[in-house]
Design a protein around this motif. Structure first.
Motif, PDB file in Angstrom:
ATOM      1  N   THR A  67       3.442  -5.440  -0.780  1.00 33.47           N
ATOM      2  CA  THR A  67       2.861  -4.984  -2.035  1.00 33.47           C
ATOM      3  C   THR A  67       1.862  -3.865  -1.771  1.00 33.47           C
ATOM      4  O   THR A  67       1.395  -3.654  -0.653  1.00 33.47           O
ATOM      5  N   TRP A  68       1.489  -3.168  -2.836  1.00 33.65           N
ATOM      6  CA  TRP A  68       0.539  -2.061  -2.754  1.00 33.65           C
ATOM      7  C   TRP A  68      -0.866  -2.489  -3.161  1.00 33.65           C
ATOM      8  O   TRP A  68      -1.779  -1.665  -3.187  1.00 33.65           O
ATOM      9  N   GLU A  69      -1.056  -3.741  -3.472  1.00 34.30           N
ATOM     10  CA  GLU A  69      -2.358  -4.217  -3.934  1.00 34.30           C
ATOM     11  C   GLU A  69      -3.411  -4.044  -2.846  1.00 34.30           C
ATOM     12  O   GLU A  69      -3.190  -4.361  -1.684  1.00 34.30           O
ATOM     13  N   GLY A  70      -4.560  -3.507  -3.228  1.00 39.96           N
ATOM     14  CA  GLY A  70      -5.667  -3.335  -2.307  1.00 39.96           C
ATOM     15  C   GLY A  70      -5.629  -2.022  -1.546  1.00 39.96           C
ATOM     16  O   GLY A  70      -6.591  -1.664  -0.876  1.00 39.96           O
ATOM     17  N   ASP A  71      -4.562  -1.275  -1.627  1.00 36.46           N
ATOM     18  CA  ASP A  71      -4.471  -0.012  -0.892  1.00 36.46           C
ATOM     19  C   ASP A  71      -5.346   1.080  -1.507  1.00 36.46           C
ATOM     20  O   ASP A  71      -5.764   1.998  -0.817  1.00 36.46           O
ATOM     21  N   ASP A  72      -5.614   1.007  -2.799  1.00 39.05           N
ATOM     22  CA  ASP A  72      -6.452   2.030  -3.427  1.00 39.05           C
ATOM     23  C   ASP A  72      -7.908   1.953  -2.971  1.00 39.05           C
ATOM     24  O   ASP A  72      -8.636   2.945  -3.045  1.00 39.05           O
ATOM     25  N   VAL A  86      -4.589   8.325   2.910  1.00 43.63           N
ATOM     26  CA  VAL A  86      -4.484   9.604   2.212  1.00 43.63           C
ATOM     27  C   VAL A  86      -3.177   9.591   1.448  1.00 43.63           C
ATOM     28  O   VAL A  86      -2.104   9.444   2.024  1.00 43.63           O
ATOM     29  N   THR A  87      -3.272   9.766   0.157  1.00 44.71           N
ATOM     30  CA  THR A  87      -2.075   9.747  -0.668  1.00 44.71           C
ATOM     31  C   THR A  87      -1.655  11.163  -1.003  1.00 44.71           C
ATOM     32  O   THR A  87      -2.439  12.109  -0.933  1.00 44.71           O
ATOM     33  N   GLN A  88      -0.447  11.293  -1.420  1.00 45.45           N
ATOM     34  CA  GLN A  88       0.091  12.601  -1.777  1.00 45.45           C
ATOM     35  C   GLN A  88      -0.514  13.073  -3.103  1.00 45.45           C
ATOM     36  O   GLN A  88      -0.653  14.251  -3.330  1.00 45.45           O
ATOM     37  N   ASP A  89      -0.887  12.152  -3.979  1.00 37.92           N
ATOM     38  CA  ASP A  89      -1.473  12.518  -5.261  1.00 37.92           C
ATOM     39  C   ASP A  89      -2.800  13.231  -5.087  1.00 37.92           C
ATOM     40  O   ASP A  89      -3.140  14.116  -5.857  1.00 37.92           O
ATOM     41  N   ALA A  90      -3.571  12.881  -4.090  1.00 41.86           N
ATOM     42  CA  ALA A  90      -4.866  13.509  -3.875  1.00 41.86           C
ATOM     43  C   ALA A  90      -4.712  14.942  -3.390  1.00 41.86           C
ATOM     44  O   ALA A  90      -5.541  15.795  -3.675  1.00 41.86           O
ATOM     45  N   GLN A  91      -3.623  15.257  -2.683  1.00 42.58           N
ATOM     46  CA  GLN A  91      -3.432  16.601  -2.170  1.00 42.58           C
ATOM     47  C   GLN A  91      -2.668  17.490  -3.136  1.00 42.58           C
ATOM     48  O   GLN A  91      -2.749  18.696  -3.061  1.00 42.58           O
ATOM     49  N   ALA A  92      -1.924  16.933  -4.035  1.00 36.32           N
ATOM     50  CA  ALA A  92      -1.069  17.710  -4.918  1.00 36.32           C
ATOM     51  C   ALA A  92      -1.825  18.713  -5.785  1.00 36.32           C
ATOM     52  O   ALA A  92      -1.415  19.853  -5.878  1.00 36.32           O
TER      53      ALA A  92
END
Length: 134
Positions: A10-15, A21-27
């Motif tokens: 699951t992705w829970e807790g990753d935020d 580093v996510t792709q959304d932050a660099q986009a």
């Protein structure tokens, strides 16, 4: 242990993880830089490139007309219908090649001008220019 296995899927807790580093932050940063350079580049070179493009398009059309003149000066007489059809196909491709080269260079090349120069040389109606017509 079963909880660890489920947590890995699951992705829970990753935020909350600061090292991730996510792709959304660099986009937005990359998109903004791309938009700025795309907006600056056309304003600098559009008028000159358009004039050169029209000049080479006129040369391509002149080459096509030249190939038509070559074909009218040298009528084809072939032994079989297949040979005549192949010869006429070659004539058609010779007429379409200059404009096709211009379009391909315009669409595919990042710097089309050198390709247009090469196209003028390669697709020129050489029999007409050299004077070897029968």
């Amino acid at each position: 242990m079963p909880d660890d296995d489920r947590d890995a899927l699951t992705w829970e807790g990753d935020d909350a993880d600061e090292t991730l580093v996510t792709q959304d932050a660099q986009a937005p940063v990359a998109g903004a830089a791309t938009q700025a350079t795309a907006a600056d580049a056309p304003s600098e070179r559009v008028p000159g490139t358009r004039i050169v493009a029209v000049l080479f398009l006129l040369l391509a059309v002149a080459s096509s007309v030249g190939w038509i003149a070559v074909m009218l000066a040298n009528p084809a007489q072939q032994q079989t219908i297949l040979a005549l059809a192949m010869y006429q196909l070659g004539e058609l491709l010779a007429v379409l090649a200059p404009v096709g080269w211009w379009l391909a260079a315009r669409r595919l090349a990042p710097q089309p001008v050198p390709w247009w120069i090469a196209g003028v040389v390669v697709t020129a109606p050489w029999p007409l220019l050299v004077g070897v017509l029968a």
